[in-house]
Scaffold this motif. Structure first.
Motif, PDB file in Angstrom:
ATOM      1  N   THR A  38     -33.266  -8.415 -28.179  1.00  0.00           N
ATOM      2  CA  THR A  38     -34.523  -8.728 -28.857  1.00  0.00           C
ATOM      3  C   THR A  38     -35.587  -8.714 -27.776  1.00  0.00           C
ATOM      4  N   SER A  39     -36.798  -8.815 -28.157  1.00  0.00           N
ATOM      5  CA  SER A  39     -37.855  -8.762 -27.146  1.00  0.00           C
ATOM      6  C   SER A  39     -38.281 -10.153 -26.686  1.00  0.00           C
ATOM      7  N   SER A  40     -37.435 -11.146 -26.909  1.00  0.00           N
ATOM      8  CA  SER A  40     -37.797 -12.481 -26.449  1.00  0.00           C
ATOM      9  C   SER A  40     -37.664 -12.561 -24.933  1.00  0.00           C
ATOM     10  N   SER A  41     -38.412 -13.452 -24.351  1.00  0.00           N
ATOM     11  CA  SER A  41     -38.394 -13.573 -22.894  1.00  0.00           C
ATOM     12  C   SER A  41     -37.032 -14.037 -22.384  1.00  0.00           C
ATOM     13  N   SER A  42     -36.338 -14.865 -23.154  1.00  0.00           N
ATOM     14  CA  SER A  42     -35.027 -15.334 -22.697  1.00  0.00           C
ATOM     15  C   SER A  42     -34.005 -14.199 -22.679  1.00  0.00           C
ATOM     16  N   SER A  43     -34.051 -13.298 -23.668  1.00  0.00           N
ATOM     17  CA  SER A  43     -33.102 -12.183 -23.663  1.00  0.00           C
ATOM     18  C   SER A  43     -33.438 -11.197 -22.547  1.00  0.00           C
ATOM     19  N   ILE A  44     -34.714 -11.007 -22.278  1.00  0.00           N
ATOM     20  CA  ILE A  44     -35.109 -10.120 -21.183  1.00  0.00           C
ATOM     21  C   ILE A  44     -34.665 -10.700 -19.848  1.00  0.00           C
ATOM     22  N   CYS A  45     -34.801 -12.000 -19.678  1.00  0.00           N
ATOM     23  CA  CYS A  45     -34.354 -12.658 -18.442  1.00  0.00           C
ATOM     24  C   CYS A  45     -32.838 -12.534 -18.281  1.00  0.00           C
ATOM     25  N   GLN A  46     -32.108 -12.672 -19.381  1.00  0.00           N
ATOM     26  CA  GLN A  46     -30.646 -12.544 -19.328  1.00  0.00           C
ATOM     27  C   GLN A  46     -30.247 -11.124 -18.933  1.00  0.00           C
ATOM     28  N   ILE A  47     -30.924 -10.141 -19.484  1.00  0.00           N
ATOM     29  CA  ILE A  47     -30.635  -8.750 -19.133  1.00  0.00           C
ATOM     30  C   ILE A  47     -30.934  -8.502 -17.659  1.00  0.00           C
ATOM     31  N   LEU A  48     -32.049  -9.027 -17.180  1.00  0.00           N
ATOM     32  CA  LEU A  48     -32.388  -8.856 -15.760  1.00  0.00           C
ATOM     33  C   LEU A  48     -31.385  -9.559 -14.857  1.00  0.00           C
ATOM     34  N   ASP A  49     -30.905 -10.722 -15.263  1.00  0.00           N
ATOM     35  CA  ASP A  49     -29.863 -11.417 -14.497  1.00  0.00           C
ATOM     36  C   ASP A  49     -28.585 -10.586 -14.449  1.00  0.00           C
ATOM     37  N   ASN A  50     -28.219  -9.995 -15.590  1.00  0.00           N
ATOM     38  CA  ASN A  50     -27.021  -9.151 -15.633  1.00  0.00           C
ATOM     39  C   ASN A  50     -27.166  -7.927 -14.742  1.00  0.00           C
ATOM     40  N   ILE A  51     -28.358  -7.339 -14.735  1.00  0.00           N
ATOM     41  CA  ILE A  51     -28.607  -6.180 -13.872  1.00  0.00           C
ATOM     42  C   ILE A  51     -28.499  -6.572 -12.403  1.00  0.00           C
ATOM     43  N   GLN A  52     -29.046  -7.728 -12.048  1.00  0.00           N
ATOM     44  CA  GLN A  52     -28.964  -8.185 -10.666  1.00  0.00           C
ATOM     45  C   GLN A  52     -27.507  -8.440 -10.259  1.00  0.00           C
ATOM     46  N   GLU A  53     -26.740  -9.082 -11.127  1.00  0.00           N
ATOM     47  CA  GLU A  53     -25.327  -9.342 -10.829  1.00  0.00           C
ATOM     48  C   GLU A  53     -24.543  -8.038 -10.717  1.00  0.00           C
ATOM     49  N   LEU A  54     -24.855  -7.063 -11.573  1.00  0.00           N
ATOM     50  CA  LEU A  54     -24.205  -5.757 -11.491  1.00  0.00           C
ATOM     51  C   LEU A  54     -24.536  -5.085 -10.165  1.00  0.00           C
ATOM     52  N   HIS A  55     -25.779  -5.136  -9.774  1.00  0.00           N
ATOM     53  CA  HIS A  55     -26.204  -4.541  -8.503  1.00  0.00           C
ATOM     54  C   HIS A  55     -25.459  -5.181  -7.332  1.00  0.00           C
ATOM     55  N   GLU A  56     -25.365  -6.497  -7.334  1.00  0.00           N
ATOM     56  CA  GLU A  56     -24.663  -7.199  -6.254  1.00  0.00           C
ATOM     57  C   GLU A  56     -23.184  -6.836  -6.244  1.00  0.00           C
ATOM     58  N   SER A  57     -22.574  -6.739  -7.415  1.00  0.00           N
ATOM     59  CA  SER A  57     -21.161  -6.379  -7.497  1.00  0.00           C
ATOM     60  C   SER A  57     -20.920  -4.963  -6.998  1.00  0.00           C
ATOM     61  N   LEU A  58     -21.798  -4.042  -7.371  1.00  0.00           N
ATOM     62  CA  LEU A  58     -21.670  -2.658  -6.899  1.00  0.00           C
ATOM     63  C   LEU A  58     -21.838  -2.575  -5.381  1.00  0.00           C
ATOM     64  N   GLU A  59     -22.769  -3.338  -4.863  1.00  0.00           N
ATOM     65  CA  GLU A  59     -22.972  -3.341  -3.409  1.00  0.00           C
ATOM     66  C   GLU A  59     -21.717  -3.835  -2.688  1.00  0.00           C
TER      67      GLU A  59
END
Length: 67
Positions: A38-59
């Motif tokens: 959804t376009s709520s700020s909490s869902s956007i923050c969760q997606i960004l957190d997941n992207i950051q965790e994915l980036h760290e895991s890939l690194e």
């Protein structure tokens, strides 16, 4: 006349490295959050957190020593 040949095969591990499993898990989280997006700020923050965790895991996975 008998034909003789030698077959070489690569041996791959039967399980993923734990770090590779973590990357797969984070990708699954991103996919599920994208489907329920959804376009709520909490869902956007969760997606960004997941992207950051994915980036760290890939690194971490990329920096593993090659054996």
């Amino acid at each position: 006349m008998a034909v003789s040949f030698h077959v070489c095969s690569d041996s791959f591990p039967s399980r993923l490295h734990p770090q590779a499993g973590h990357v797969v898990e984070k990708l699954a989280c991103l996919r599920s959050s994208e489907e329920a997006s959804t376009s709520s700020s909490s869902s956007i923050c969760q997606i960004l957190d997941n992207i950051q965790e994915l980036h760290e895991s890939l690194e971490k996975l990329i920096r593993l020593p090659v054996t």
